[in-house]
Design an enzyme around this catalytic site. Structure first.
Site, mmCIF file in Angstrom:
data_model
loop_
_atom_site.group_PDB
_atom_site.id
_atom_site.type_symbol
_atom_site.label_atom_id
_atom_site.label_comp_id
_atom_site.label_asym_id
_atom_site.label_seq_id
_atom_site.Cartn_x
_atom_site.Cartn_y
_atom_site.Cartn_z
ATOM 1 N N ASN A 197 29.590 25.248 36.147
ATOM 2 C CA ASN A 197 29.487 26.709 36.044
ATOM 3 C C ASN A 197 30.830 27.296 36.463
ATOM 4 O OD1 ASN A 197 28.932 29.416 36.261
ATOM 5 N ND2 ASN A 197 27.447 29.223 37.938
ATOM 6 N N LYS B 25 31.827 30.287 36.397
ATOM 7 C CA LYS B 25 31.733 31.646 36.932
ATOM 8 C C LYS B 25 32.806 32.543 36.288
ATOM 9 C CE LYS B 25 29.485 29.723 40.940
ATOM 10 N NZ LYS B 25 29.174 29.787 42.365
ATOM 11 N N HIS C 70 20.764 32.736 38.414
ATOM 12 C CA HIS C 70 21.724 32.267 39.432
ATOM 13 C C HIS C 70 21.685 33.199 40.645
ATOM 14 C CE1 HIS C 70 25.448 31.200 41.428
ATOM 15 N NE2 HIS C 70 25.365 30.048 40.785
ATOM 16 N N GLU D 218 23.915 34.483 42.347
ATOM 17 C CA GLU D 218 24.863 35.607 42.273
ATOM 18 C C GLU D 218 24.307 36.724 41.392
ATOM 19 O OE1 GLU D 218 28.184 33.122 41.201
ATOM 20 O OE2 GLU D 218 28.058 32.230 43.189
ATOM 21 N N GLU E 179 19.701 25.535 44.198
ATOM 22 C CA GLU E 179 20.998 25.907 44.763
ATOM 23 C C GLU E 179 20.776 26.727 46.028
ATOM 24 O OE1 GLU E 179 24.335 25.805 41.602
ATOM 25 O OE2 GLU E 179 23.473 27.797 41.571
ATOM 26 N N GLY F 160 29.690 27.741 47.397
ATOM 27 C CA GLY F 160 31.058 28.195 47.657
ATOM 28 C C GLY F 160 31.458 28.179 49.119
ATOM 29 N N SER G 99 28.378 23.433 46.706
ATOM 30 C CA SER G 99 29.459 22.642 47.295
ATOM 31 C C SER G 99 29.415 21.165 46.905
ATOM 32 C CB SER G 99 29.489 22.814 48.822
ATOM 33 O OG SER G 99 29.775 24.163 49.147
#
Ligand code: 13P
Length: 259
Positions: free
Chosen positions: A10, A12, A96, A98, A168, A174, A214
């Site tokens: 991904n 992003k 996701h 985010e 996730e 991240g 990560s």
């Protein structure tokens, strides 16, 4: 039936077209001979069409990072599933964290997007995961259950062959702090158990469940040693040729040895 092993990158909101082409050409070189897993990349919308041209003679599949939940109409700035199919996408990442956080996507929105993706013959990579405070308050399994059941509402067992679940944990995205293999396996096994309740053993056993958060070449082997971890959804480490291809190679090797 043995479930698919999938490694997905991904990207992003990274990579202008020239950078995207450099990355995909490098991945193509490194991963051309890989057999036994599916490799999926999710570049930004703007690079999809030209990346698709590069991937035409490969088995690497293209994914969108999101899509809008309507077929067409007056939705300025949005992208429909048919438009994604048109660029060559076979997959769409949906829900996701985010998107949940910054764009307020809830279970209802995510559920309707998954249905629309499936109706348009896009495979859905459906993301779920708890925040750090939810984990600390021992709410992880409740959150996972709510997100899983909400996202999959009215999705049939037959449709599940085109749904990939990605666990996730938000606190691992991240941050450089991945879930330990045991922490991830506990949630993956829980997800598979819920899928068994919902759809029966056969569907649950054939559903791919990815871990994301990560993932790096240094931790992919221990993660892939876990029985219910069927691949990875990789963010930061999918942005460089060497890192992503090493993750695919090491992760696949580990899983094949265990089967
Ligand atoms: P990182 O691998 O950068 O933690 O991101 C994970 C992710 O969000 C993939 O969708």
């Amino acid at each position: 039936m043995e479930r698919d092993i999938i490694f997905a990158g991904n990207w992003k909101m990274n990579k202008v077209i020239k950078e995207a082409l450099d990355l995909v050409n490098g991945l193509k070189r490194e991963l051309l001979d890989i057999e036994g897993c599916k490799i999926v990349i999710a570049p930004p919308y703007t690079a999809l069409t030209c990346i698709n041209d590069v991937l035409l003679d490969t088995d690497i599949a293209l994914s969108a990072q999101n899509m809008f939940g309507e077929d067409s109409g007056a939705y300025t700035g949005e992208i429909s599933p048919a438009m994604l199919k048109d660029t060559g996408c076979e997959y769409a990442i949906i829900g996701h964290s985010e998107r949940r956080k910054y764009f307020k996507e809830n279970e209802e929105i995510i559920n309707s997007k998954i249905k629309l993706a499936l109706a348009n013959e896009l495979r859905a990579i459906f993301c779920i995961g708890e925040t750090l405070s939810e984990r600390e308050e021992n709410k992880t399994m409740d959150i996972i259950q709510t997100q899983l059941l909400g996202g999959l509402k009215d999705i049939s067992s037959q449709d599940m062959s085109n749904v990939i679940v990605a666990y996730e944990p938000v606190w691992a995205i991240g941050t450089g702090m991945n879930a330990t293999p045991a922490q991830a396996e506990e949630v993956h096994a829980f997800i598979r158990g819920k899928l068994t309740e919902l759809y029966g053993v056969e569907t649950a056993e054939s559903t791919t469940i990815l871990y994301g958060g990560s993932v790096k070449s240094e931790n992919i082997e221990e993660l892939m040693s876990e029985i219910d971890i069927d691949g990875a959804l990789v963010g930061g480490a999918s942005l460089t040729i060497a890192h992503f291809s090493e993750i695919v190679k090491k992760g696949l090797n580990t899983k094949l040895q265990r089967r």
